[in-house]
Design an enzyme around this catalytic site. Structure first.
Site, PDB file in Angstrom:
ATOM      1  N   ASP A 172       0.788  -1.240   0.000  1.00 45.32           N
ATOM      2  CA  ASP A 172       0.000   0.000   0.000  1.00 45.32           C
ATOM      3  C   ASP A 172       0.820   1.291   0.000  1.00 45.32           C
ATOM      4  O   ASP A 172       0.250   2.375  -0.069  1.00 45.32           O
ATOM      5  CB  ASP A 172      -0.956   0.084   1.206  1.00 45.32           C
ATOM      6  CG  ASP A 172      -2.214  -0.728   0.992  1.00 45.32           C
ATOM      7  OD1 ASP A 172      -2.400  -1.231  -0.143  1.00 45.32           O
ATOM      8  OD2 ASP A 172      -2.999  -0.859   1.943  1.00 45.32           O
TER       9      ASP A 172
ATOM     10  N   HIS B  54      29.661   2.606  -3.229  1.00 44.90           N
ATOM     11  CA  HIS B  54      28.248   2.982  -3.085  1.00 44.90           C
ATOM     12  C   HIS B  54      27.752   2.723  -1.670  1.00 44.90           C
ATOM     13  O   HIS B  54      26.687   2.154  -1.461  1.00 44.90           O
ATOM     14  CB  HIS B  54      27.387   2.244  -4.118  1.00 44.90           C
ATOM     15  CG  HIS B  54      27.634   2.734  -5.514  1.00 44.90           C
ATOM     16  ND1 HIS B  54      27.233   2.055  -6.635  1.00 44.90           N
ATOM     17  CD2 HIS B  54      28.256   3.839  -5.971  1.00 44.90           C
ATOM     18  CE1 HIS B  54      27.606   2.728  -7.712  1.00 44.90           C
ATOM     19  NE2 HIS B  54      28.233   3.811  -7.337  1.00 44.90           N
TER      20      HIS B  54
ATOM     21  N   ASP C 293      29.118  12.079  -0.968  1.00 42.12           N
ATOM     22  CA  ASP C 293      28.736  12.116  -2.391  1.00 42.12           C
ATOM     23  C   ASP C 293      27.230  12.348  -2.397  1.00 42.12           C
ATOM     24  O   ASP C 293      26.457  11.433  -2.095  1.00 42.12           O
ATOM     25  CB  ASP C 293      29.121  10.796  -3.054  1.00 42.12           C
ATOM     26  CG  ASP C 293      28.826  10.780  -4.555  1.00 42.12           C
ATOM     27  OD1 ASP C 293      28.104  11.682  -5.037  1.00 42.12           O
ATOM     28  OD2 ASP C 293      29.311   9.851  -5.233  1.00 42.12           O
TER      29      ASP C 293
ATOM     30  N   ASP D 226      25.650  16.201  -8.868  1.00 44.67           N
ATOM     31  CA  ASP D 226      26.365  14.994  -8.424  1.00 44.67           C
ATOM     32  C   ASP D 226      27.741  15.459  -7.951  1.00 44.67           C
ATOM     33  O   ASP D 226      28.641  15.669  -8.770  1.00 44.67           O
ATOM     34  CB  ASP D 226      26.467  14.005  -9.590  1.00 44.67           C
ATOM     35  CG  ASP D 226      27.129  12.701  -9.179  1.00 44.67           C
ATOM     36  OD1 ASP D 226      27.391  12.501  -7.977  1.00 44.67           O
ATOM     37  OD2 ASP D 226      27.392  11.876 -10.086  1.00 44.67           O
TER      38      ASP D 226
ATOM     39  N   HIS E 237      36.998   2.653 -10.719  1.00 42.12           N
ATOM     40  CA  HIS E 237      35.907   3.196 -11.541  1.00 42.12           C
ATOM     41  C   HIS E 237      36.456   4.180 -12.566  1.00 42.12           C
ATOM     42  O   HIS E 237      37.611   4.598 -12.490  1.00 42.12           O
ATOM     43  CB  HIS E 237      34.820   3.830 -10.661  1.00 42.12           C
ATOM     44  CG  HIS E 237      35.272   4.990  -9.811  1.00 42.12           C
ATOM     45  ND1 HIS E 237      35.443   6.264 -10.314  1.00 42.12           N
ATOM     46  CD2 HIS E 237      35.572   5.066  -8.488  1.00 42.12           C
ATOM     47  CE1 HIS E 237      35.808   7.076  -9.339  1.00 42.12           C
ATOM     48  NE2 HIS E 237      35.910   6.380  -8.212  1.00 42.12           N
TER      49      HIS E 237
ATOM     50  N   HIS F 258      31.087  10.438 -16.034  1.00 45.20           N
ATOM     51  CA  HIS F 258      29.881   9.976 -16.714  1.00 45.20           C
ATOM     52  C   HIS F 258      29.111  11.207 -17.139  1.00 45.20           C
ATOM     53  O   HIS F 258      29.313  12.297 -16.594  1.00 45.20           O
ATOM     54  CB  HIS F 258      29.042   9.046 -15.810  1.00 45.20           C
ATOM     55  CG  HIS F 258      28.687   9.627 -14.459  1.00 45.20           C
ATOM     56  ND1 HIS F 258      27.670  10.536 -14.285  1.00 45.20           N
ATOM     57  CD2 HIS F 258      29.227   9.453 -13.230  1.00 45.20           C
ATOM     58  CE1 HIS F 258      27.594  10.862 -12.994  1.00 45.20           C
ATOM     59  NE2 HIS F 258      28.534  10.228 -12.335  1.00 45.20           N
TER      60      HIS F 258
ATOM     61  N   HIS G  25      23.467   9.205 -13.992  1.00 42.38           N
ATOM     62  CA  HIS G  25      24.285   8.604 -15.051  1.00 42.38           C
ATOM     63  C   HIS G  25      23.474   8.831 -16.320  1.00 42.38           C
ATOM     64  O   HIS G  25      22.602   8.037 -16.669  1.00 42.38           O
ATOM     65  CB  HIS G  25      24.529   7.118 -14.777  1.00 42.38           C
ATOM     66  CG  HIS G  25      25.448   6.898 -13.608  1.00 42.38           C
ATOM     67  ND1 HIS G  25      25.883   5.663 -13.214  1.00 42.38           N
ATOM     68  CD2 HIS G  25      26.030   7.776 -12.744  1.00 42.38           C
ATOM     69  CE1 HIS G  25      26.696   5.789 -12.158  1.00 42.38           C
ATOM     70  NE2 HIS G  25      26.786   7.061 -11.853  1.00 42.38           N
TER      71      HIS G  25
ATOM     72  N   GLU H 282      35.507  12.872 -11.461  1.00 45.17           N
ATOM     73  CA  GLU H 282      35.437  12.352 -10.102  1.00 45.17           C
ATOM     74  C   GLU H 282      36.462  11.264  -9.801  1.00 45.17           C
ATOM     75  O   GLU H 282      36.097  10.135  -9.467  1.00 45.17           O
ATOM     76  CB  GLU H 282      34.022  11.826  -9.817  1.00 45.17           C
ATOM     77  CG  GLU H 282      33.474  10.845 -10.851  1.00 45.17           C
ATOM     78  CD  GLU H 282      32.102  10.305 -10.417  1.00 45.17           C
ATOM     79  OE1 GLU H 282      32.000   9.812  -9.295  1.00 45.17           O
ATOM     80  OE2 GLU H 282      31.148  10.399 -11.228  1.00 45.17           O
TER      81      GLU H 282
ATOM     82  N   TYR I  98      41.055   4.636  -3.138  1.00 44.80           N
ATOM     83  CA  TYR I  98      40.366   3.847  -2.122  1.00 44.80           C
ATOM     84  C   TYR I  98      41.352   2.820  -1.571  1.00 44.80           C
ATOM     85  O   TYR I  98      41.616   1.798  -2.221  1.00 44.80           O
ATOM     86  CB  TYR I  98      39.133   3.176  -2.737  1.00 44.80           C
ATOM     87  CG  TYR I  98      38.301   4.182  -3.523  1.00 44.80           C
ATOM     88  CD1 TYR I  98      37.434   5.050  -2.860  1.00 44.80           C
ATOM     89  CD2 TYR I  98      38.457   4.326  -4.904  1.00 44.80           C
ATOM     90  CE1 TYR I  98      36.713   6.013  -3.561  1.00 44.80           C
ATOM     91  CE2 TYR I  98      37.739   5.280  -5.610  1.00 44.80           C
ATOM     92  CZ  TYR I  98      36.873   6.123  -4.925  1.00 44.80           C
ATOM     93  OH  TYR I  98      36.174   7.074  -5.627  1.00 44.80           O
TER      94      TYR I  98
ATOM     95  N   ARG J   3      37.456  10.883  -2.631  1.00 48.42           N
ATOM     96  CA  ARG J   3      36.967  11.171  -3.990  1.00 48.42           C
ATOM     97  C   ARG J   3      36.615  12.651  -4.022  1.00 48.42           C
ATOM     98  O   ARG J   3      36.125  13.194  -3.019  1.00 48.42           O
ATOM     99  CB  ARG J   3      35.756  10.299  -4.344  1.00 48.42           C
ATOM    100  CG  ARG J   3      35.162  10.604  -5.717  1.00 48.42           C
ATOM    101  CD  ARG J   3      34.187   9.534  -6.260  1.00 48.42           C
ATOM    102  NE  ARG J   3      32.963   9.412  -5.499  1.00 48.42           N
ATOM    103  CZ  ARG J   3      32.697   8.396  -4.675  1.00 48.42           C
ATOM    104  NH1 ARG J   3      33.574   7.415  -4.517  1.00 48.42           N
ATOM    105  NH2 ARG J   3      31.558   8.350  -3.997  1.00 48.42           N
TER     106      ARG J   3
ATOM    107  N   GLU K 167      34.511  15.213  -6.679  1.00 52.21           N
ATOM    108  CA  GLU K 167      33.667  15.134  -7.881  1.00 52.21           C
ATOM    109  C   GLU K 167      33.027  16.482  -8.184  1.00 52.21           C
ATOM    110  O   GLU K 167      32.369  17.071  -7.323  1.00 52.21           O
ATOM    111  CB  GLU K 167      32.557  14.098  -7.662  1.00 52.21           C
ATOM    112  CG  GLU K 167      31.546  14.035  -8.801  1.00 52.21           C
ATOM    113  CD  GLU K 167      30.543  12.901  -8.646  1.00 52.21           C
ATOM    114  OE1 GLU K 167      30.221  12.533  -7.507  1.00 52.21           O
ATOM    115  OE2 GLU K 167      30.078  12.404  -9.694  1.00 52.21           O
TER     116      GLU K 167
HETATM  117  N1  GLY Z   1      26.826   9.558  -7.197  1.00 50.60           N
HETATM  118  C1  GLY Z   1      26.952   8.574  -8.188  1.00 50.60           C
HETATM  119  C2  GLY Z   1      28.160   8.788  -8.971  1.00 50.60           C
HETATM  120  O1  GLY Z   1      29.000   9.563  -8.595  1.00 50.60           O
HETATM  121  O2  GLY Z   1      28.318   8.246 -10.027  1.00 50.60           O
HETATM  122 MN    MN Z   2      29.144  10.756 -10.362  1.00 47.37          MN
HETATM  123 MN    MN Z   3      28.638  11.128  -7.153  1.00 45.40          MN
END
Ligand code: GLY
Ligand code: MN
Ligand code: MN
Length: 436
Positions: free
Chosen positions: A38, A242, A259, A270, A349, A353, A360, A383, A387, A404, A406
């Protein structure tokens, strides 16, 4: 300020021109998704549908019929219904779809099966998002099938199916002035939230307390909320890309990686910043931070028209690897480490993006075999990070450090504009805020 009706008209016109007469595009809105018995998730419109229509309600279907005199832009929508609206909120109805959203014609959703085949029967080609049309996929094929069955008598039926995504996603990749304005605003709100976090975080509080303040900072400035689950990662949690549990206590000697980005009118910020929970970076944290900052700044400086998307990653990667060699974390020639991907335990990574209505965002990263060439109006993140997780083969003094940085970067005619420039990232700026 909502987008102007002209914005959407131009989008539809451009897409219609690329399709040509004798074709139809079928673009469904998102549906509500059940979270638990619900209770639904907060509704978020489909980005493609929003891009073309700006109609904010679930379950609608948009038809574009290029060249059609009275049904160039048809919307099927949930009709007005006082009782339903008392439970689930106001609806525009067919009247509102025409008056407020510029539809050439609008009909209630329950008339779909009667009306759509009639509307598309003279079209040769049907465009729709082959894996993006959700529940509509089978239905669209059913309409085409019924027209095909009748073809012997009627002499007409669509016979060509196209995936709509490449054309609409190529359009979305190049942002218009109105979109850039929204993205500047989404980035500005994101930056204010980061700056407030840098001022306010105290040792001993929980990551979720910081998350709550970030989201308050977004909402009170008119954003619909976070563009993605905020990552508030203290200490070694920052080495989980993540990490969204956001449940741990912030230790005084740790770094905090945040982030988090605001979503405004379906446009995303972002932004990532990393700063000490204490007033100052300690020696090891500073050493790692300086490498990531140098990599990030070099990569941002490299963003301009005519360079490739991949080259931005290559610039950042080289600086990161040089830094890891300088720290003694990696050994060997920088070129060999890059070639053999020896950095992957610490940088797993890509650097960028696309960013837009989706975090993304859509649009191809390659053209044939080659990396995409950047053009004015594209927006990408930059970004890089390092790590140094506790499970990696790295000396104990480095273990548990994750950094990081970004930013959201618009490609301009002459170079780039960093939309998220207002969030501090220089060490002395950050330390001044931590002391304040
Ligand atoms: N916050 C998701 C990324 O940085 O791709
Ligand atoms: Mn990002
Ligand atoms: Mn991000």
């Amino acid at each position: 300020m909502p987008m102007t009706a002209e914005f959407y008209r131009q989008r539809r016109r451009k897409l219609s021109e690329s399709m040509g007469h004798g074709s139809v595009a079928l673009v469904p809105a998102a549906s509500e998704k059940m979270r638990s018995n619900d209770v639904e998730y907060r509704f978020r419109q489909s980005s493609d549908f929003d891009y073309l229509c700006g109609f904010p309600e679930p379950d609608a279907l948009c038809l574009l019929l290029p060249g059609s005199a009275d049904s160039e832009f048809v919307l099927f929508v949930r009709p007005r219904d006082q009782e339903r609206e008392t439970w689930t909120g106001r609806r525009s109805g067919v009247e509102g779809a025409v008056a407020s959203y510029g539809a050439s014609a609008a009909f209630p959703l329950e008339e779909l099966d009667d009306r759509v085949p009639e509307l598309i029967k003279d079209c040769e080609a049907v465009y729709y998002s082959i894996d993006g049309a959700g529940d509509y996929n089978g239905r669209i094929l059913g309409w085409i099938e019924s027209l095909q069955t009748n073809r012997q008598r009627s002499g007409r039926a669509p016979s060509i199916l196209h995936d709509l995504r490449p054309s609409i996603h190529e359009m979305r990749l190049i942002k218009s002035a109105e979109e850039i304005e929204r993205m500047r605003e989404a980035a500005a709100i994101s930056c204010l939230a980061h700056e407030e976090a840098m001022r306010s975080v105290r040792p001993g509080e929980r990551e979720y307390e910081v998350e709550a303040r970030l989201e308050y900072a977004f909402r009170r400035r008119g954003a619909s909320g976070p563009a993605y689950p905020s990552i508030v990662a203290g200490g070694a949690n920052a080495t989980i890309l993540h990490y969204t549990e956001n449940c741990c206590e912030l230790e005084e000697d740790a770094l905090l990686l945040i982030d988090a980005g605001a979503e405004l009118e379906c446009y995303c910020g972002d932004v990532t910043r990393t700063f000490p929970v204490a007033e100052r970076f300690d020696g090891r944290q500073r050493a790692v931070y300086e490498i990531v900052l140098a990599a990030q700044k070099s990569a941002v400086e490299s963003v301009r028209p005519e360079v490739t998307f991949d080259s931005v990653h290559d610039v950042a990667l080289r600086v990161l690897v040089e830094g890891l060699v300088d720290l003694g974390i990696l050994a060997g020639r920088v070129e060999d480490i890059v070639e053999e991907e020896g950095y992957r335990p610490f940088y797993m990574h890509r650097t960028s993006h696309w960013l837009g209505k989706d975090v993304h965002d859509v649009g191809g990263y390659r053209e044939g075999d080659a990396s995409r060439i950047l053009e004015p109006g594209m927006v990408l993140t930059v970004e890089p990070g390092l790590y140094l997780a506790e499970h990696t083969d790295v000396a104990p003094q480095w273990q548990g450090i994750g950094v990081r940085i970004e930013d959201d970067v618009l490609v301009t005619e002459n170079g780039c504009e960093v939309l998220s420039d207002a969030a501090p990232k220089e060490i002395d700026e950050i330390e001044a805020l931590r002391r304040s």
